[in-house]
Design a protein around this motif. Structure first.
Motif, PDB file in Angstrom:
ATOM      1  N   ARG A   1       0.837  -1.200   0.000  1.00 46.58           N
ATOM      2  CA  ARG A   1       0.000   0.000   0.000  1.00 46.58           C
ATOM      3  C   ARG A   1       0.871   1.249   0.000  1.00 46.58           C
ATOM      4  O   ARG A   1       1.905   1.293   0.663  1.00 46.58           O
ATOM      5  CB  ARG A   1      -0.900   0.011   1.223  1.00 46.58           C
TER       6      ARG A   1
ATOM      7  N   GLU B   1       0.144   5.597   0.170  1.00 46.30           N
ATOM      8  CA  GLU B   1      -0.865   6.641   0.323  1.00 46.30           C
ATOM      9  C   GLU B   1      -0.189   7.985   0.508  1.00 46.30           C
ATOM     10  O   GLU B   1       0.745   8.113   1.302  1.00 46.30           O
ATOM     11  CB  GLU B   1      -1.759   6.347   1.527  1.00 46.30           C
ATOM     12  N   HIS B   2      -0.655   8.960  -0.246  1.00 46.78           N
ATOM     13  CA  HIS B   2      -0.166  10.330  -0.116  1.00 46.78           C
ATOM     14  C   HIS B   2      -1.357  11.269  -0.092  1.00 46.78           C
ATOM     15  O   HIS B   2      -2.341  11.049  -0.795  1.00 46.78           O
ATOM     16  CB  HIS B   2       0.788  10.701  -1.253  1.00 46.78           C
ATOM     17  N   THR B   3      -1.230  12.317   0.708  1.00 44.49           N
ATOM     18  CA  THR B   3      -2.284  13.315   0.838  1.00 44.49           C
ATOM     19  C   THR B   3      -1.707  14.686   0.523  1.00 44.49           C
ATOM     20  O   THR B   3      -0.576  14.994   0.908  1.00 44.49           O
ATOM     21  CB  THR B   3      -2.852  13.310   2.273  1.00 44.49           C
TER      22      THR B   3
ATOM     23  N   SER C   1     -11.243   6.029  -9.554  1.00 42.01           N
ATOM     24  CA  SER C   1     -10.497   4.802  -9.255  1.00 42.01           C
ATOM     25  C   SER C   1     -10.088   4.141 -10.566  1.00 42.01           C
ATOM     26  O   SER C   1     -10.829   4.171 -11.549  1.00 42.01           O
ATOM     27  CB  SER C   1     -11.356   3.835  -8.435  1.00 42.01           C
TER      28      SER C   1
ATOM     29  N   ASP D   1      -6.941   4.677  -6.002  1.00 39.59           N
ATOM     30  CA  ASP D   1      -8.146   5.421  -5.630  1.00 39.59           C
ATOM     31  C   ASP D   1      -7.733   6.839  -5.286  1.00 39.59           C
ATOM     32  O   ASP D   1      -6.896   7.049  -4.403  1.00 39.59           O
ATOM     33  CB  ASP D   1      -8.832   4.790  -4.414  1.00 39.59           C
TER      34      ASP D   1
ATOM     35  N   ARG E   1      -6.526  12.500  -1.437  1.00 41.35           N
ATOM     36  CA  ARG E   1      -5.907  11.289  -0.881  1.00 41.35           C
ATOM     37  C   ARG E   1      -5.707  10.314  -2.031  1.00 41.35           C
ATOM     38  O   ARG E   1      -6.673   9.825  -2.603  1.00 41.35           O
ATOM     39  CB  ARG E   1      -6.792  10.675   0.191  1.00 41.35           C
ATOM     40  N   TRP E   2      -4.454  10.085  -2.390  1.00 39.91           N
ATOM     41  CA  TRP E   2      -4.128   9.185  -3.509  1.00 39.91           C
ATOM     42  C   TRP E   2      -3.601   7.903  -2.893  1.00 39.91           C
ATOM     43  O   TRP E   2      -2.520   7.877  -2.298  1.00 39.91           O
ATOM     44  CB  TRP E   2      -3.076   9.816  -4.403  1.00 39.91           C
ATOM     45  N   ALA E   3      -4.363   6.838  -2.996  1.00 40.35           N
ATOM     46  CA  ALA E   3      -3.988   5.559  -2.391  1.00 40.35           C
ATOM     47  C   ALA E   3      -3.870   4.482  -3.474  1.00 40.35           C
ATOM     48  O   ALA E   3      -4.693   4.411  -4.385  1.00 40.35           O
ATOM     49  CB  ALA E   3      -5.029   5.139  -1.356  1.00 40.35           C
TER      50      ALA E   3
ATOM     51  N   ASP F   1       6.481   4.927  -4.738  1.00 38.77           N
ATOM     52  CA  ASP F   1       6.090   5.872  -3.698  1.00 38.77           C
ATOM     53  C   ASP F   1       6.287   7.334  -4.122  1.00 38.77           C
ATOM     54  O   ASP F   1       5.382   8.159  -4.002  1.00 38.77           O
ATOM     55  CB  ASP F   1       6.866   5.588  -2.414  1.00 38.77           C
TER      56      ASP F   1
END
Length: 152
Positions: free
Chosen positions: A5, A7-9, A78, A93, A106-108, A127
């Motif tokens: 996983r 995730e970046h915000t 998505s 997503d 929020r890019w996950a 990443d």
């Protein structure tokens, strides 16, 4: 093999509709992301870049194909990556949340590695790319909207 996983915000001073419009229009991705070129490889079911559309995005020597799998106006886009990367069941997503003065992005991403033991390596390689997508989208949306960007 453990699911990987990322995730970046990022927070944009632009409203969700402006951010969403940029996400939906693949031709804008090279303007704000680490993407060199965009092509629509297959149109969507009901509209060119709707659900089922396949986008071809080139970055350096890598050309990837992403299929749009879900759209929620002004809230979420998505996609499933269908080529190039040594991964399976890749899903990205991009969630948009209205916040005071703008939009939280929020890019996950989640995926399974194709080759056992390579998950952490692939995650590290992706990443920074995902971080640049989120930050670039936030910055460009604010520019398009003519407002200053908030810090994340």
């Amino acid at each position: 093999m453990a699911r990987q996983r990322i995730e970046h915000t990022a927070v944009s001073a632009a409203d969700p509709a402006t951010v969403y419009a940029l996400l939906r229009d693949g031709s804008t991705w090279p303007e704000w992301g680490p993407i060199d070129s965009f092509a629509l490889a297959r149109p969507g079911v009901d509209e060119p870049e709707g659900v089922g559309a396949v986008r071809e995005l080139r970055s350096g020597r890598i050309t990837g194909r992403d299929e749009i799998v879900e759209l929620v106006p002004d809230r979420r886009l998505s996609y499933a990556h269908t080529s190039s990367l040594p991964v399976r069941d890749y899903r990205g997503d991009v969630e948009l949340e209205p916040v005071a003065g703008g939009t939280r992005i929020r890019w996950a991403v989640a995926f399974d590695p194709k080759i056992p033991g390579t998950g952490p390596l692939v995650r590290r390689a992706l990443d920074g790319f995902v971080a640049k997508l989120a930050e670039g989208l936030a910055r460009h949306a604010a520019e398009v909207a003519g407002v200053e960007r908030h810090a994340a």
